[in-house]
Design a protein around this motif. Structure first.
Motif: not given
Length: 294
Positions: A44, A98-99, A223, A259-261, A289
């Motif tokens: 996240s 946001t994720t 991502d 929008m992941l990390w 998350n």
């Protein structure tokens, strides 16, 4: 009714979960075997009101303290025998900031949502069909398509569209019920220049979306801020038949996670993917998350 290949009616006329129905107990147990070290990695982005990748024009999260140490310093009476408490509130527009996971009611064409549910059921107070509360928890095998690493790049160029043949070259053995996790590396541009981040975004091509749908993935995660990339075409020239949100969400009932990390997954091929959207009744999506158990 959509006419190209789709999952409408496949899981019953009242279905609102799409390919998450593929996550049967047997598939989940198989997925748990993808954990080899037991290391847990959050995928996240942080939630805050500044300094994180986001789309222009979307309101950033607002985090308010309802009670803090300053209230007691200003003379507020403690609770009981010296007990003090902090409390806060959060306002989030999750799409683009946001994720998050998209609900199946997030995008459609014509007068019908996924599976033929009437689009008129998306009301001012929320969606009474295909809302995010229908998704439930996701436990699956995550399959990482690290596209820039495969091509020897730090991140993909803004205009790059990932083809089906490239996905197959990276990971041909995708199984029904897997979550396809696509790394573009695009969040790395944010630290260098927000303007570069906003200049466009790489993403999947339409044929890549159809390739994943044909393999019965439970969800597609990436991502970037839009699975199909951004600014690839002028909106007036866009062909809705090739829109990734319509191919995946609307026609095939495949939830999207954006929008992941993914920078902590270097060298990982597959893993246990865990995500649980909030049960926002009628929500078009939810912050999440996601966790990788590698």
């Amino acid at each position: 009714m959509v006419t190209e290949p789709n999952n409408w009616g496949r899981f019953g006329p009242d279905d609102q979960r799409g390919t998450l129905n593929l996550l049967t107990p047997e598939v989940v147990l198989r997925a748990l075997g993808s954990a080899r070290t037991g290391r847990v990695v959050s995928l996240s982005m942080p939630i805050r009101d500044r300094g994180v990748p986001h789309l222009r024009g979307r309101p950033l999260p607002q985090h308010f303290m309802a009670l803090d140490g300053g209230d007691y310093a200003a003379g507020m009476r403690p609770i009981g025998a010296g007990l003090r408490v902090a409390d806060d509130a959060l306002v989030v527009s999750h799409h683009g900031t946001t994720t998050h996971m998209d609900a199946l009611c997030h995008m459609w064409e014509g007068d019908e949502l996924y599976n033929g549910h009437p689009a008129a059921r998306v009301r001012s107070y929320g969606a009474t069909r295909c809302g995010i509360e229908q998704a439930g928890g996701v436990v699956a095998r995550g399959v990482l398509f690290d596209v820039p690493a495969h091509l020897g790049l730090d991140h993909l160029p803004a205009s790059y569209r990932i083809s089906a043949s490239l996905l197959e070259e990276i990971h041909a053995d995708v199984l029904p019920g897997d979550v396809a996790v696509i790394r573009t590396g695009w969040p790395l541009t944010w630290e260098r220049s927000p303007d570069e981040y906003w200049s466009g975004q790489p993403g999947l091509s339409a044929d890549a979306g159809r390739w994943l749908a044909a393999r019965d993935v439970a969800a597609v995660a990436s991502d970037n801020a839009a699975i199909g990339g951004l600014n690839a075409r002028q909106l007036a020239d866009e062909d809705l038949a090739d829109d990734l949100h319509l191919i995946l969400l609307h026609r095939h009932g495949i939830h999207l996670i954006e929008m992941l990390w993914l920078e902590e997954l270097a060298g990982v091929r597959d893993f246990v993917f865990v995500a649980a959207p909030l049960r926002i009744e009628g929500g078009t999506g939810s912050p999440i998350n996601p966790l990788a158990i590698v």
